[in-house]
Design an enzyme around this catalytic site. Structure first.
Site, PDB file in Angstrom:
ATOM      1  N   GLU A   1     -11.394   7.749  17.649  1.00 21.50           N
ATOM      2  CA  GLU A   1     -10.642   6.976  16.687  1.00 21.50           C
ATOM      3  C   GLU A   1     -11.255   6.442  15.695  1.00 21.50           C
ATOM      4  O   GLU A   1     -12.327   5.763  15.822  1.00 21.50           O
ATOM      5  CB  GLU A   1      -9.737   5.694  17.480  1.00 21.50           C
TER       6      GLU A   1
ATOM      7  N   GLY B   1     -12.960  12.195  13.822  1.00 19.81           N
ATOM      8  CA  GLY B   1     -13.143  13.392  14.630  1.00 19.81           C
ATOM      9  C   GLY B   1     -12.759  14.793  13.501  1.00 19.81           C
ATOM     10  O   GLY B   1     -11.992  14.733  12.806  1.00 19.81           O
TER      11      GLY B   1
ATOM     12  N   GLY C   1      15.771   4.545   3.342  1.00 19.76           N
ATOM     13  CA  GLY C   1      15.639   5.104   4.842  1.00 19.76           C
ATOM     14  C   GLY C   1      15.349   3.840   5.848  1.00 19.76           C
ATOM     15  O   GLY C   1      15.529   2.575   5.287  1.00 19.76           O
TER      16      GLY C   1
ATOM     17  N   LEU D   1       8.703   9.422  14.564  1.00 18.89           N
ATOM     18  CA  LEU D   1       9.068   8.352  15.740  1.00 18.89           C
ATOM     19  C   LEU D   1       7.870   8.040  16.816  1.00 18.89           C
ATOM     20  O   LEU D   1       7.515   9.171  17.333  1.00 18.89           O
ATOM     21  CB  LEU D   1      10.441   8.674  16.201  1.00 18.89           C
TER      22      LEU D   1
ATOM     23  N   HIS E   1      31.331  -6.857  32.757  1.00 17.73           N
ATOM     24  CA  HIS E   1      32.340  -7.404  31.847  1.00 17.73           C
ATOM     25  C   HIS E   1      31.682  -8.828  31.788  1.00 17.73           C
ATOM     26  O   HIS E   1      31.575  -9.609  32.967  1.00 17.73           O
ATOM     27  CB  HIS E   1      33.451  -7.306  32.274  1.00 17.73           C
TER      28      HIS E   1
HETATM   29  C1  LIG Z   1       6.712   0.394   8.711  1.00 16.85           C
HETATM   30  C2  LIG Z   1       7.022   1.309   9.851  1.00 16.85           C
HETATM   31  C3  LIG Z   1       7.820   0.762  10.945  1.00 16.85           C
HETATM   32  C4  LIG Z   1       7.942   1.845  11.831  1.00 16.85           C
HETATM   33  N1  LIG Z   1       8.927   1.702  12.764  1.00 16.85           N
HETATM   34  C5  LIG Z   1       9.196   2.539  13.693  1.00 16.85           C
HETATM   35  C6  LIG Z   1       9.855   1.941  14.864  1.00 16.85           C
HETATM   36  O1  LIG Z   1      10.518   1.006  15.032  1.00 16.85           O
HETATM   37  N2  LIG Z   1      10.017   2.955  15.619  1.00 16.85           N
HETATM   38  C7  LIG Z   1       9.444   4.137  15.900  1.00 16.85           C
HETATM   39  O2  LIG Z   1       9.728   4.956  16.803  1.00 16.85           O
HETATM   40  N3  LIG Z   1       8.696   4.625  14.899  1.00 16.85           N
HETATM   41  C8  LIG Z   1       8.320   3.692  13.760  1.00 16.85           C
HETATM   42  N4  LIG Z   1       7.417   3.982  12.791  1.00 16.85           N
HETATM   43  C9  LIG Z   1       7.034   5.365  12.821  1.00 16.85           C
HETATM   44  C10 LIG Z   1       5.620   5.173  13.629  1.00 16.85           C
HETATM   45  O3  LIG Z   1       4.677   4.245  13.598  1.00 16.85           O
HETATM   46  C11 LIG Z   1       5.177   6.614  13.750  1.00 16.85           C
HETATM   47  O4  LIG Z   1       5.869   7.648  14.098  1.00 16.85           O
HETATM   48  C12 LIG Z   1       4.041   6.642  15.058  1.00 16.85           C
HETATM   49  O5  LIG Z   1       3.161   5.711  14.887  1.00 16.85           O
HETATM   50  C13 LIG Z   1       3.400   8.089  14.926  1.00 16.85           C
HETATM   51  O6  LIG Z   1       2.472   8.097  16.203  1.00 16.85           O
HETATM   52  P1  LIG Z   1       1.089   9.049  16.002  1.00 16.85           P
HETATM   53  O7  LIG Z   1       0.406   8.776  17.452  1.00 16.85           O
HETATM   54  O8  LIG Z   1       1.675  10.622  15.687  1.00 16.85           O
HETATM   55  O9  LIG Z   1       0.291   8.850  14.847  1.00 16.85           O
HETATM   56  P2  LIG Z   1      -0.212   7.488  14.138  1.00 16.85           P
HETATM   57  O10 LIG Z   1       0.676   6.148  15.120  1.00 16.85           O
HETATM   58  O11 LIG Z   1      -0.165   7.396  12.790  1.00 16.85           O
HETATM   59  O12 LIG Z   1      -1.880   7.368  14.964  1.00 16.85           O
HETATM   60  C14 LIG Z   1      -2.873   8.272  14.169  1.00 16.85           C
HETATM   61  C15 LIG Z   1      -4.188   7.783  14.764  1.00 16.85           C
HETATM   62  O13 LIG Z   1      -4.973   8.909  14.536  1.00 16.85           O
HETATM   63  C16 LIG Z   1      -6.144   8.136  13.642  1.00 16.85           C
HETATM   64  N5  LIG Z   1      -6.864   9.234  13.074  1.00 16.85           N
HETATM   65  C17 LIG Z   1      -6.292   9.864  12.210  1.00 16.85           C
HETATM   66  N6  LIG Z   1      -7.248  10.948  11.953  1.00 16.85           N
HETATM   67  C18 LIG Z   1      -8.262  10.808  12.605  1.00 16.85           C
HETATM   68  C19 LIG Z   1      -9.577  11.542  12.765  1.00 16.85           C
HETATM   69  N7  LIG Z   1      -9.811  12.666  12.019  1.00 16.85           N
HETATM   70  N8  LIG Z   1     -10.553  11.145  13.845  1.00 16.85           N
HETATM   71  C20 LIG Z   1     -10.307   9.978  14.446  1.00 16.85           C
HETATM   72  N9  LIG Z   1      -9.184   9.327  14.379  1.00 16.85           N
HETATM   73  C21 LIG Z   1      -8.175   9.721  13.390  1.00 16.85           C
HETATM   74  C22 LIG Z   1      -5.562   7.034  12.927  1.00 16.85           C
HETATM   75  O14 LIG Z   1      -6.557   6.346  12.562  1.00 16.85           O
HETATM   76  C23 LIG Z   1      -4.614   6.489  13.892  1.00 16.85           C
HETATM   77  O15 LIG Z   1      -5.002   5.443  14.620  1.00 16.85           O
HETATM   78  C24 LIG Z   1       7.351   3.169  11.852  1.00 16.85           C
HETATM   79  C25 LIG Z   1       6.355   3.304  10.749  1.00 16.85           C
HETATM   80  C26 LIG Z   1       6.169   2.534   9.625  1.00 16.85           C
HETATM   81  C27 LIG Z   1       5.069   2.838   8.904  1.00 16.85           C
END
Ligand SMILES: Cc1cc2nc3c(=O)[nH]c(=O)nc-3n(C[C@H](O)[C@H](O)[C@H](O)COP(=O)(O)OP(=O)(O)OC[C@H]3O[C@@H](n4cnc5c(N)ncnc54)[C@H](O)[C@@H]3O)c2cc1C
Length: 470
Positions: free
Chosen positions: A34, A116, A186, A324, A449
């Site tokens: 991370e 990474g 959105g 999501l 209910h």
């Molecule tokens: C304002 C907002 C509100 C949201 N609300 C909701 C909600 O209510 N419900 C919902 O389901 N979704 C919501 N989402 C969407 C949700 O946050 C994402 O769908 C979710 O976080 C995706 O998860 P992920 O694990 O794919 O990636 P991420 O959560 O983006 O995590 C990726 C991680 O990888 C790390 N990383 C990236 N590249 C590297 C690398 N090369 N080496 C090491 N680390 C790296 C990043 O630092 C990060 O910590 C919201 C998004 C936003 C912006």
């Protein structure tokens, strides 16, 4: 011999950390990489969790201002302490981050801090903040690097996160803007627009499409828009934004009708650009490792979340599908199971979506528009919350439940709810759909209910017979 892992997960958002925990639970030697100081990714740090902390607090404020009196509770001098409200947000994030640190430790997951890069199948190079490099060897790699703010196609937007902000800046504004323009109607724009509208901002939403919540059921989206308009939102729909610029006292947004016509410019104290997110793969070394991406920059995966390079998988926002957190989590579990030799699987037909506004919007499965397009014949059952006793007792009568069921088999194909607590109620529909249930199954299930959920039962009843209470 360098230490060999079974799985190295790059990124610890909800996709990555869940994948790592599941892999460790299945007995695989697991590590995560991370680059940020905190685990949790977008969701925990700048997404789902902080936004819900603000949404809850401001919903309470709005209730105290507008509903308490009607319930016979007289309060005076209700006011907002923005600093404390923001402290609640920060504390909520902090608690979740600490929870993840605990889970990593509990599951004995090795943690590598840094960025990474996939040097080759089985090799991840981690570059720490001070530039030091370390190579981690592993049998399997899972890419879970998430997404980043997309911006507006063809428009140069200079985010300063104070006046022209993305969702990240909109979570931490230090004062309530008089006028807030939200570009993009959105989920994220409407949630964060709601936060600031409840705190007193005059909110205008500029959206390219002719409707808000593109992709959601059209009827539900229209009713929802009317409710938001009653809350003071102004909508400029079918509007193509051509410029977002800093001005003397704030920023301006220029747009023209998407179908052609005269352009318009509106001024704002703050402009939130929430036009979506794009996959984040910077620095991962995909090209060098020969890992294919699609035309939108998403890592290409097959039905088992495998990339084209053996031993490399990808999950979450960085691959196709709804962006999501719970979709990312499901994929995380599935990949861990697949790597462990089990039958990991994600049912993409049953991924609920929730908009955490007031009232909430929740949906699972197909919309009417999708069924029509696919030529599927269906029955519709609807039930308004205005006819639900519990809703009346809570002054939460806005909205409805809509159940869509296959005309021939009665199998439920989609459920859409606009109403208080929709985000919780949707899950009975999700469970039903996961088991291939019918609207009759749903309607014949005894519901306590008085509950809001009785409206779900009644809508199901309406889909194959007649509702009792309307
Ligand atoms: C304002 C907002 C509100 C949201 N609300 C909701 C909600 O209510 N419900 C919902 O389901 N979704 C919501 N989402 C969407 C949700 O946050 C994402 O769908 C979710 O976080 C995706 O998860 P992920 O694990 O794919 O990636 P991420 O959560 O983006 O995590 C990726 C991680 O990888 C790390 N990383 C990236 N590249 C590297 C690398 N090369 N080496 C090491 N680390 C790296 C990043 O630092 C990060 O910590 C919201 C998004 C936003 C912006």
């Amino acid at each position: 011999m360098p230490e060999q892992f079974d799985v190295v997960v790059i990124g610890t958002g909800p996709g990555g950390y869940v994948c790592a925990i599941k892999a460790a639970q299945l007995g695989l030697k697991t590590a995560v990489v991370e680059k940020l100081p905190n685990h949790g990714g977008t969701c925990v740090n700048v997404g789902c969790i902080p936004s819900k902390a603000l949404l809850h607090a401001t919903e309470m404020y709005a209730e105290a201002q507008h509903s308490f009196d009607k319930l016979g509770i007289e309060v005076s001098g209700v006011s907002v302490n923005l600093e404390k409200l923001m402290a609640h947000r920060a504390q909520t994030v902090d608690q979740n981050v600490k929870g993840l640190d605990f889970l990593m430790k509990k599951n004995k997951i090795a943690i590598f801090r840094g960025t990474g890069r996939i040097a080759a199948a089985g090799k991840v190079v981690v570059t720490a903040e001070d530039g030091a490099e370390q190579t981690v060897e592993t049998k399997n790699i899972v890419i879970a690097t998430g997404s980043e703010v997309a911006g507006i196609p063809g428009v140069n937007v200079e985010f300063d996160e104070k006046v022209i902000v993305s969702s990240t800046g909109a979570l931490v504004l230090d004062k309530v803007p008089g006028k807030l323009v939200v570009v993009g109607g959105g989920v994220i724009g409407l949630e964060l627009g709601s936060v600031w509208a409840r705190l007193g901002a005059e909110v205008t939403v500029v959206e390219y499409l002719d409707n808000i919540l593109g992709g959601m059921d059209g009827e539900i989206a229209k009713q929802f828009q009317r409710l938001l308009a009653k809350q003071g939102f102004t909508f400029k729909l079918g509007a193509k934004v051509t410029a977002v610029q800093r001005s003397e006292n704030g920023a301006s947004v220029s747009f023209e009708p998407a179908k052609g016509g005269d352009s318009e410019t509106i001024e704002a104290d703050v402009v939130l650009v929430s036009t979506g997110r794009k996959p984040y793969t910077a620095g991962l070394g995909l090209q060098e490792a020969g890992i294919e991406v699609d035309e939108r920059g998403r890592v290409k995966v097959d039905g088992h979340l495998r990339t084209n390079v053996p031993g490399v998988y990808a999950i979450g926002d960085v691959v196709v599908g709804p962006m999501l957190a719970h979709k990312a989590e499901e994929e995380g579990v599935a990949v861990a199971e697949i790597i462990a030799g089990q039958a990991g699987h994600v049912n993409y037909n049953v991924i609920p979506g929730v908009v955490y506004t007031s009232p909430e919007v929740a949906s699972v499965g197909k919309t009417e528009e999708e069924l029509k397009k696919a030529g599927v014949e269906y029955n519709v059952g609807k039930f308004p919350f205005s006819a639900n006793g519990r809703a009346r007792s809570m002054l939460q009568t806005d909205g409805l439940v809509k159940v869509l069921a296959d005309k021939q088999t009665d199998q439920v194909l989609g459920v859409h709810i606009l109403g208080f607590g929709a985000g919780e109620m949707i899950h009975e529909a999700a469970v039903l759909m996961e088991f291939g249930g019918s609207s009759e199954d749903l309607a014949r299930t005894c519901h306590a209910h008085p509950t809001m959920s009785e409206a779900v039962k009644e809508a199901a009843l309406a889909a194959f017979a007649k509702p009792i209470h309307s």
